[in-house]
Design an enzyme around this catalytic site. Structure first.
Site, PDB file in Angstrom:
ATOM      1  N   HIS A 119       0.883  -1.168   0.000  1.00 30.96           N
ATOM      2  CA  HIS A 119       0.000   0.000   0.000  1.00 30.96           C
ATOM      3  C   HIS A 119       0.921   1.217   0.000  1.00 30.96           C
ATOM      4  O   HIS A 119       1.995   1.188   0.606  1.00 30.96           O
ATOM      5  CB  HIS A 119      -0.839   0.110   1.268  1.00 30.96           C
ATOM      6  CG  HIS A 119      -1.750  -1.047   1.557  1.00 30.96           C
ATOM      7  ND1 HIS A 119      -1.341  -2.171   2.198  1.00 30.96           N
ATOM      8  CD2 HIS A 119      -3.079  -1.211   1.323  1.00 30.96           C
ATOM      9  CE1 HIS A 119      -2.360  -2.997   2.350  1.00 30.96           C
ATOM     10  NE2 HIS A 119      -3.437  -2.449   1.827  1.00 30.96           N
ATOM     11  N   ASP A 127       2.170   1.998   3.423  1.00 26.91           N
ATOM     12  CA  ASP A 127       3.102   1.062   4.084  1.00 26.91           C
ATOM     13  C   ASP A 127       4.530   1.480   3.811  1.00 26.91           C
ATOM     14  O   ASP A 127       5.388   1.382   4.674  1.00 26.91           O
ATOM     15  CB  ASP A 127       3.060  -0.370   3.518  1.00 26.91           C
ATOM     16  CG  ASP A 127       1.702  -0.979   3.416  1.00 26.91           C
ATOM     17  OD1 ASP A 127       0.863  -0.652   4.252  1.00 26.91           O
ATOM     18  OD2 ASP A 127       1.505  -1.809   2.511  1.00 26.91           O
TER      19      ASP A 127
HETATM   20  C1  XLS Z   1      -7.481  -6.955   4.358  1.00 32.23           C
HETATM   21  C2  XLS Z   1      -6.992  -7.151   3.002  1.00 32.23           C
HETATM   22  C3  XLS Z   1      -5.839  -6.243   2.619  1.00 32.23           C
HETATM   23  C4  XLS Z   1      -5.665  -6.204   1.140  1.00 32.23           C
HETATM   24  C5  XLS Z   1      -4.853  -5.056   0.648  1.00 32.23           C
HETATM   25  O1  XLS Z   1      -8.156  -7.783   4.948  1.00 32.23           O
HETATM   26  O2  XLS Z   1      -6.649  -8.494   2.836  1.00 32.23           O
HETATM   27  O3  XLS Z   1      -4.678  -6.667   3.260  1.00 32.23           O
HETATM   28  O4  XLS Z   1      -5.096  -7.380   0.668  1.00 32.23           O
HETATM   29  O5  XLS Z   1      -5.461  -3.854   0.912  1.00 32.23           O
END
Ligand code: XLS
Ligand code: NI
Ligand code: NI
Length: 436
Positions: free
Chosen positions: A100, A103
């Protein structure tokens, strides 16, 4: 400078090895069904859990020891994490990673500052990619952590928040393109509702569709050719998420003329929360040509949360690989470990154990699935089970050339349906066990 001095690059040592820091099944160059394991799996490490996870939960703060991380939101700290991430992927021979925007780079005091931070980190990521050959599987924008997204992002009741989210996605698409990202993911963190008394669901869905259309248009404009993916999840953090499962996503995409532009990124734990198996989600998406990528993890059947555990169950991974092989493999997608080590597994080395286990479980699952397919045990049974449809009557119905009246005339003449054959579920379950 090494951040994991106690770990050398992880090698394939074969099923007999008792070395916990070796692969027993993942042999990257081994060819299965005409493709190397590397190309089947396209393993990917996620930045948010592996680099940013602290082990915090609603009952207490983080526990993870990460000696390289000073816990600050500084750019220097973020730059250091980039080095850690690439050393980790390299030692693991993971060919991909995913992130993200927030992140990798700290959110600034303004959108402009956040953009600038992201650019600075993207430069470092690009250098590391060039240096190591590790590639970006997908990028995504975090449109759920910041308090401004309390009512959602593309589905917010606040038009300014929609605009903010649009700006963030625009930037993230640019960076994903710049880094050669092969996909772009939308997971609708807060795109859903807690309560229908205060919600205009129709308007929110229309806005979500507008948002996706704008992203598709912008990708076209800047020449980003990655695959767009939507990641279904039924609940958490909202009571109801609009992207609740594969079927709901496909219905939404079809209703808003978005189907040609999107595939799905399916996550095991999300399937479980939706009351489905991962096998179901993969098969459903696969039949509609929408199987894009997977977020590989597992839940805990005794806990009803998205616990994001690393997958180690061969039945699960074999079922995933059966479906992935059946539907022609992951194209631009990969096996992305959207999984985190337990709060009690707080040492850096636990990150290696976790990923090695997940990669091995998928490699073993691939081999099991390929063996089942080579023997044709399921295919032959299923083919036989539906063989009545291969006759004149079935072919006519499937071709749309039969009416209720035709079928009534047929059955009046026949009097009763032909006898049924056994489904043989137990026999098939026993057969699958022979391959485990
Ligand atoms: C949350 C999601 C997230 C997505 C990315 O539960 O799995 O991690 O994969 O935004
Ligand atoms: Ni996910
Ligand atoms: Ni998840």
């Amino acid at each position: 400078m090494s951040y994991f001095p106690e770990v050398n690059s992880i090698q394939y040592e074969g099923p007999q090895s008792r070395n916990p820091l070796a692969f027993r099944w993942y042999n990257a160059d081994e060819v299965v069904e005409g493709k190397t394991m590397r190309d089947h799996m396209r393993f990917s490490v996620v930045y948010w859990h592996t680099l940013r996870g602290t082990g915090g939960d609603p009952f207490g703060p983080g526990t993870a020891l990460r000696p390289w991380d000073d816990g600050s939101n500084s750019l220097d700290n973020a730059l250091k994490r980039v080095e850690v991430a690439f050393e980790f992927c390299q030692k693991l021979s993971a060919p991909y990673y995913a992130f993200h925007d927030r992140d990798v780079a700290p959110e600034g005091a303004s959108l402009a500052e956040s953009h600038a931070n992201f650019d600075r980190i993207a430069k470092a990521l690009k250098e590391q990619q060039a240096h190591t050959g590790i590639k970006l599987l997908w990028g995504t924008a975090n449109l759920f952590s910041h308090p401004r997204f309390m009512h959602g992002a593309a589905t917010s009741c606040n038009v300014d928040v929609f605009a903010y989210a649009a700006a963030q996605v625009k930037k993230c698409l640019e960076v994903t393109k710049e880094l050669g990202g092969e996909n772009y993911v939308f997971w609708g963190g807060r795109e859903g509702y807690q309560n229908l008394y205060n919600t205009n669901m129709q308007r929110e869905l229309d806005h979500l569709a507008r948002f996706f259309h704008m992203a598709v248009d912008y990708a076209k404009q800047i020449g980003f050719h990655g695959q767009f993916l939507i990641e279904p999840k039924p609940k958490e953090p909202t009571k109801h998420q609009y992207d609740s499962d594969a079927a709901a996503c496909l219905n939404f995409l079809r209703a808003y003329d978005l189907l040609p532009h999107f595939k799905l990124n399916l996550e095991t734990n999300h399937a479980t929360l939706a009351g489905h198996t991962m096998m179901h989600e993969l098969d459903y998406a696969g039949h509609q040509g929408a199987l894009g990528s997977i977020d590989a993890n597992t839940g805990d059947l005794l806990l009803g949360w998205d616990t994001d555990q690393f997958p180690t169950d061969y039945y699960l991974t074999a079922q995933c690989m059966l479906m992935i092989l059946k539907h022609g493999g992951l194209k631009t997608g990969g096996v992305n470990f959207d999984a985190k080590v337990r709060r009690e597994s707080f040492e850096p080395i636990d990150l290696f154990h976790a990923h090695i286990g997940g990669m091995d479980a998928f490699a073993r699952g691939l081999k099991i699935a390929a063996a089942i397919r080579a023997d044709g045990v399921l295919d032959n049974f299923v083919k036989q089970r539906y063989s009545s449809w291969d006759g004149d009557l079935g072919q006519k119905i499937e071709a749309g050339k039969s009416s209720l009246a035709d079928l009534e005339a047929y059955m009046l003449g026949r009097g009763e349906a032909a006898p049924n054959a056994s489904g043989r579920q137990e026999m098939l379950e026993n057969i699958i066990n022979m391959y485990m």
